[in-house]
Design an enzyme around this catalytic site. Structure first.
Site, PDB file in Angstrom:
ATOM      1  N   GLU A  10      15.859 -19.273  22.750  1.00 23.37           N
ATOM      2  CA  GLU A  10      16.361 -18.011  22.188  1.00 23.37           C
ATOM      3  C   GLU A  10      16.733 -17.104  23.347  1.00 23.37           C
ATOM      4  OE1 GLU A  10      14.185 -16.474  18.505  1.00 23.37           O
ATOM      5  OE2 GLU A  10      12.614 -17.405  19.686  1.00 23.37           O
ATOM      6  N   ARG A  40       0.807  -1.222   0.000  1.00 27.07           N
ATOM      7  CA  ARG A  40       0.000   0.000   0.000  1.00 27.07           C
ATOM      8  C   ARG A  40       0.841   1.275   0.000  1.00 27.07           C
ATOM      9  NH1 ARG A  40      -3.440  -1.407   5.035  1.00 27.07           N
ATOM     10  NH2 ARG A  40      -1.310  -1.889   5.583  1.00 27.07           N
ATOM     11  N   LYS A  80      11.694 -18.003  24.955  1.00 24.25           N
ATOM     12  CA  LYS A  80      12.481 -16.784  24.757  1.00 24.25           C
ATOM     13  C   LYS A  80      13.168 -16.448  26.084  1.00 24.25           C
ATOM     14  CE  LYS A  80      10.047 -14.986  20.849  1.00 24.25           C
ATOM     15  NZ  LYS A  80      10.902 -15.192  19.662  1.00 24.25           N
ATOM     16  N   ASP A  86       7.966 -22.746   5.884  1.00 21.58           N
ATOM     17  CA  ASP A  86       8.366 -22.889   7.279  1.00 21.58           C
ATOM     18  C   ASP A  86       9.878 -22.821   7.246  1.00 21.58           C
ATOM     19  OD1 ASP A  86       9.391 -24.125   9.671  1.00 21.58           O
ATOM     20  OD2 ASP A  86       7.333 -24.696  10.102  1.00 21.58           O
ATOM     21  N   HIS A  87      10.449 -21.705   7.693  1.00 22.26           N
ATOM     22  CA  HIS A  87      11.873 -21.516   7.415  1.00 22.26           C
ATOM     23  C   HIS A  87      12.764 -22.556   8.100  1.00 22.26           C
ATOM     24  CE1 HIS A  87      12.139 -19.210  11.222  1.00 22.26           C
ATOM     25  NE2 HIS A  87      13.428 -19.401  11.139  1.00 22.26           N
ATOM     26  N   LYS A 100       4.011 -18.088   7.592  1.00 26.46           N
ATOM     27  CA  LYS A 100       3.329 -18.382   8.845  1.00 26.46           C
ATOM     28  C   LYS A 100       2.965 -17.066   9.559  1.00 26.46           C
ATOM     29  CE  LYS A 100       5.705 -19.223  12.832  1.00 26.46           C
ATOM     30  NZ  LYS A 100       6.416 -18.054  13.365  1.00 26.46           N
ATOM     31  N   LYS A 119      16.513 -25.068   6.834  1.00 23.60           N
ATOM     32  CA  LYS A 119      17.806 -25.176   7.520  1.00 23.60           C
ATOM     33  C   LYS A 119      18.443 -26.517   7.144  1.00 23.60           C
ATOM     34  CE  LYS A 119      16.348 -22.437  11.543  1.00 23.60           C
ATOM     35  NZ  LYS A 119      17.154 -21.242  11.693  1.00 23.60           N
ATOM     36  N   HIS A 143       7.417 -24.824  13.480  1.00 23.12           N
ATOM     37  CA  HIS A 143       8.799 -25.295  13.376  1.00 23.12           C
ATOM     38  C   HIS A 143       9.065 -26.580  14.167  1.00 23.12           C
ATOM     39  CE1 HIS A 143       9.099 -21.389  11.716  1.00 23.12           C
ATOM     40  NE2 HIS A 143       9.322 -20.725  12.822  1.00 23.12           N
ATOM     41  N   ASP A 169       3.579 -19.735  17.982  1.00 21.36           N
ATOM     42  CA  ASP A 169       4.660 -19.095  17.233  1.00 21.36           C
ATOM     43  C   ASP A 169       5.736 -20.096  16.802  1.00 21.36           C
ATOM     44  OD1 ASP A 169       6.054 -16.737  16.258  1.00 21.36           O
ATOM     45  OD2 ASP A 169       7.452 -17.031  17.919  1.00 21.36           O
TER      46      ASP A 169
HETATM   47  C1  BG6 Z   1       9.985 -17.259  13.866  1.00 24.63           C
HETATM   48  C2  BG6 Z   1       9.258 -16.842  15.121  1.00 24.63           C
HETATM   49  O1  BG6 Z   1       9.165 -18.066  13.071  1.00 24.63           O
HETATM   50  O2  BG6 Z   1      11.155 -17.971  14.232  1.00 24.63           O
HETATM   51  C3  BG6 Z   1      10.148 -15.992  15.999  1.00 24.63           C
HETATM   52  O3  BG6 Z   1       8.099 -16.105  14.765  1.00 24.63           O
HETATM   53  C4  BG6 Z   1      11.452 -16.700  16.283  1.00 24.63           C
HETATM   54  O4  BG6 Z   1       9.506 -15.660  17.213  1.00 24.63           O
HETATM   55  C5  BG6 Z   1      12.076 -17.204  14.988  1.00 24.63           C
HETATM   56  O5  BG6 Z   1      12.306 -15.784  16.920  1.00 24.63           O
HETATM   57  C6  BG6 Z   1      13.275 -18.086  15.293  1.00 24.63           C
HETATM   58  O6  BG6 Z   1      13.936 -18.428  14.117  1.00 24.63           O
HETATM   59  P1  BG6 Z   1      15.461 -18.855  14.129  1.00 24.63           P
HETATM   60  O7  BG6 Z   1      15.752 -19.266  12.721  1.00 24.63           O
HETATM   61  O8  BG6 Z   1      16.243 -17.660  14.564  1.00 24.63           O
HETATM   62  O9  BG6 Z   1      15.575 -19.973  15.115  1.00 24.63           O
END
Ligand code: BG6
Length: 510
Positions: free
Chosen positions: A223, A47, A348, A184-185, A155, A189, A247, A242
């Site tokens: 984290e 936008r 976290k 889903d990243h 996501k 990996k 993941h 989350d």
């Molecule tokens: C994301 C979450 O999908 O993955 C975040 O929304 C999280 O909260 C992150 O910090 C962690 O990804 P990675 O690759 O740093 O472990």
């Protein structure tokens, strides 16, 4: 190497953080690594009113996410890359008519010969997925008569089982399932993918990969950061939605799954769905209360610095009960895993950033070295997803000297030792896969729904159950005090350090 067709990547929500932080750097690395097809353009839309030049400045020339990489390159190389990037303002909102967008796509397609092959990347809130899909369809942009069309969605894919189902049906009205790529990243990996290779390309692990040899399985995702600037999103989401639903259950499915017939996307995903469907769904309040722990970080002082408690974070309700720590114990109802407990935690503000899987093997059933407290020295296979990526096997060895004193030694492998290989970042790998039409590392609709079916009752209990407790933990410790109670036999969690080999029992045999 698989062929990548000429194509266009159209990013919705392109003025947002993800485009500058992840997508454009991933495309840049693909460009640098010569993985892009000859004819390739990116069209960003959102936008915000931006010109091509302003967008290029924002995501390339002045992007802090690319500055390290660009400072080593000459300006011609950077300009050639920037000139592949364009921008079209969508209007006041995404519900508008896509005529102008469609005309721009058509122009770029003709001019740069991208052969009508389009990927639509939705980096927008999920509430817009169906609207965008419909408008793309109305504008004739989903039609595959000429060129293929694919859609990538980010996501969170749903907020619950019912919303995930709605999203799936919403998208499937306008795209076929094989055109939909749910990213889903974690699946991008290397070390997550290596779970498949470790299991199915070796003959030494699979015979032991079951209830006969395995005592329990532990997965930790920790984290050090708090919720940072995402308090508003996170407070409505929490750790279970989350990280766990997406993941971590993806990792669980790769550990639990049966060997697929072959490595095709559908065969692998069929087995992952079966695995997720075999997780025992917990609905009974007593079981849920015994098998789950919910926590939230409170303020603390770490290395002289005061760290905010979760409730003080921007965008967070000061009375919030949203979890920043989630630990779940569960069982898998199938032949292979009967009675093997799985323990998964994510949080976290932990002492270190680490993701790892620990396979704890059973104590030898006939003990010859009786006085050695072997229980603490059982074999473990540790698969380190990040950082210090690698694999470690812990096994007993004799301590030199009289008698049979047993100590634990490490057999380790580090990804960093494969010095010559360029390890692709998650988004780079996943984008390239989608560009080549390979959906193996993307989640299928039934996979996402099976994961939600398992998570939904836990969320429901945490939100509506009687006497559900949210335990506080100071930022910088391994979660609430009672989190070890979840692990049967009071073995406790393995609280790893930054290095793969870090742990209390580590000993180097000289
Ligand atoms: C994301 C979450 O999908 O993955 C975040 O929304 C999280 O909260 C992150 O910090 C962690 O990804 P990675 O690759 O740093 O472990």
């Amino acid at each position: 190497m698989q062929k990548t067709n000429n194509q266009m990547l159209i990013i919705f929500g392109a003025s947002g953080d993800l485009t500058a932080r992840k997508l454009i750097p991933a495309i840049y690395s693909l460009y640098k690594g010569k993985h892009l097809p000859e004819n390739f353009v990116v069209l960003g839309t959102s936008r915000s009113a931006l010109t091509d030049g302003e967008f290029r400045k924002k995501v390339v020339q002045e992007s802090t996410y690319l500055s390290n990489k660009l400072e080593k390159e000459d300006s011609d190389f950077i300009n050639t890359f920037s000139e592949k990037i364009f921008y079209e303002d969508i209007g006041d909102n995404y519900e508008t008519n896509y005529g102008r967008l469609s005309a721009r796509i058509g122009d770029l397609n003709r001019k740069y010969e991208t052969n009508d092959n389009y990927i639509f990347y939705l980096s927008t809130p999920p509430s817009l997925y169906e609207i965008i899909a419909k408008n793309l369809c109305d504008a004739g942009l989903t039609n595959e008569d000429e060129g293929w069309k694919r859609i990538i969605v980010e996501k969170p894919f749903g907020y619950s089982l019912s919303t995930a189902k709605e999203l799936n049906t919403g998208l499937q009205k306008y795209f076929h399932e094989n055109q939909i790529y749910r990213i889903d990243h974690y699946l991008g990996k290397e070390t997550v993918q290596n779970l498949l290779v470790t299991r199915f390309a070796n003959s030494i692990f699979e015979p032991l990969w079951n209830r006969n040899a395995i005592h329990h399985i532990e997965i930790t995702n920790a984290e050090t950061v708090g919720v940072e600037k995402r308090g508003g999103y996170y407070d409505k989401s929490g750790a279970l939605r989350d990280m766990f639903q997406s993941h971590l259950l993806q990792i669980v499915s790769l550990i639990v799954m049966e060997p697929p017939i072959n490595s095709s996307a559908e065969e692998i995903r069929n087995e992952k769905v079966k695995a997720l469907k075999s997780l025992r769904i917990m609905t009974d309040e007593k079981i849920l209360s015994e098998n789950t722990i919910k926590g939230q970080y409170i303020a603390s002082k770490l290395n002289g610095e005061r760290l905010k408690g979760y409730r003080e974070e921007e965008g967070v309700d000061p009375n919030s009960k949203t979890e920043t720590f989630a630990a779940v114990k569960f069982f898998v109802d199938n032949w292979r895993w009967k009675d093997v407990p799985f323990y998964v935690r994510t949080a976290k503000r932990m002492p270190t950033k680490v993701t790892e899987v620990v396979i704890h093997f059973k104590t030898p059933h006939h003990q010859i070295f009786k006085d050695q407290n072997l229980g603490n020295k059982d074999n473990k296979l540790i698969i380190r997803i990040q950082p210090d990526e690698g694999i470690l096997i812990k096994f007993g060895v004799k301590v030199p000297g009289q008698g049979f004193k047993v100590e634990r030694a490490n057999l380790d492998f580090y990804y960093s030792s494969l010095a010559d290989s360029n390890i692709m970042q998650a988004y780079e790998r996943l984008l390239l896969d989608c560009m080549q039409g390979d959906a193996t590392l993307y989640a299928r609709a039934d996979e996402v729904e099976a994961a939600w079916a398992f998570v939904d009752p836990i969320l429901d209990y945490w939100e509506n159950g009687k006497e559900v407790k949210t335990y506080g933990y100071s930022a910088g410790v391994w979660g609430p005090k009672n989190s070890d109670d979840l692990i049967e036999g009071s073995l406790g969690w393995r609280n790893p350090g930054e290095q793969l080999i870090d742990d209390d029992g580590f000993c180097e045999i000289c």
